[in-house]
Scaffold this motif. Structure first.
Motif: not given
Length: 317
Positions: A153-171
């Protein structure tokens, strides 16, 4: 890394570290730093340069038949944290006399650790830099460790905005892990194990993915940037709200520590990728014991990462 910086490191470190052949270290791998300024301009890039050099080496090093050495010539090629590559001991012996090699260091085991950062930094949650920073809102924290358990639950994204556009990584997907497990909080997850496989050619990686089987990575990443989790407790004791140092930050996990071994070459590959992906902060809770900084491959890599970040910041202004 800038060419002038590379030349400076080569000049200084070539007098400080030398490649020493011993039978005891025969099956080890080596991190080889190259003088990038000497790369022929006709080549397409560092990888083609390293490959051409390795292809020119003779396989006749008088190897003893009772010693097993991985057949792969090139284990890793780095482009951000160092200008160099990782090869087997046999290849490193062949490279030792090459005029474009600055120095070589043996790939080493790392030891996990932990800390109490907010106490060490003297931060106060009510006033000062901590609340002023909005507890790390939208900062991308790259955690290099043993992986992540995304269901926490420490990684839940409730209420978080969109991922910053500068991010170039992957999952990345893998054993017991797929790309859909990332979200606006856990924005990236990658894994690096060529080093541990090169050291143990017959090893079977039990969980070949960013998933954490050791526990340390989930612990350190949630301590660094876990979001708010209400009604948390330890089997009913110490009930309260759990959170990390920077609950507003994004997390990118780089798994480089494995149940099968913790090697510096994998860690450096993770640092190299994190820079390319665009992390703002690197969180690492491990180290190498009893080494001077100038011969510690991780210290050299993180020094380069700091310089890279500084240069990027300058270019943004």
């Amino acid at each position: 890394m800038a060419a002038d910086h590379t030349k400076l490191l080569c000049l200084w470190l070539s007098f400080s570290i030398s490649f020493v052949y011993t039978e005891l270290a025969y099956a080890d791998n080596y991190i080889v730093h190259m003088d990038l300024s000497a790369m022929p301009k006709a080549l397409s890039g560092q990888l083609s340069w390293y490959s051409s050099i390795l292809a020119s080496l003779s396989d006749n090093f008088g190897d003893k038949t009772n010693i097993t050495i991985p057949s792969s010539k090139l284990i890793y090629s780095y482009k951000n944290v160092i200008q160099g590559l990782v090869v087997s001991h046999r290849r490193a012996r062949g490279l030792a006399e090459h005029s474009r090699v600055c120095f070589s260091v043996r790939d080493r085991l790392v030891k996990v650790d932990t800390t109490h950062s907010f106490e060490f930094l003297g931060l106060n949650s009510n006033n000062g830099a901590w609340p002023v920073s909005d507890f790390g809102k939208d900062i991308i924290v790259g955690v290099i460790d043993s992986g992540v358990w995304p269901e926490s639950q420490s990684f839940n994204d409730n209420g978080m905005s969109e991922i910053p556009s500068r991010w170039r990584g992957e999952c990345e997907s893998g054993t017991q892990f797929n790309s859909s497990m990332c979200n606006k909080k856990l924005i990236g997850a990658r894994f690096f194990n060529k080093g541990v496989i090169a050291h143990h050619p017959n090893v079977t990686i039990s969980v070949n993915s960013p998933r954490d089987t050791y526990g340390h990575g989930t612990h350190t990443s949630t301590t660094a940037a876990g979001t708010y989790v209400e009604d948390a407790s330890y089997f009913g004791y110490a009930m309260g709200t759990a959170r990390g140092m920077a609950p507003g930050a994004r997390v990118a996990m780089y798994k480089a520590l494995w149940d099968e071994g913790f090697y510096a070459s994998d860690v450096i590959a993770a640092i190299d990728a994190a820079i390319t992906d665009g992390v703002d902060v690197l969180s690492m809770s491990f180290g190498i014991d009893q080494l001077d900084l100038y011969e510690d491959p991780i210290a050299i890599a993180t020094f380069a990462a700091v310089e890279k970040h500084f240069r990027l910041n300058i270019s943004w202004k």
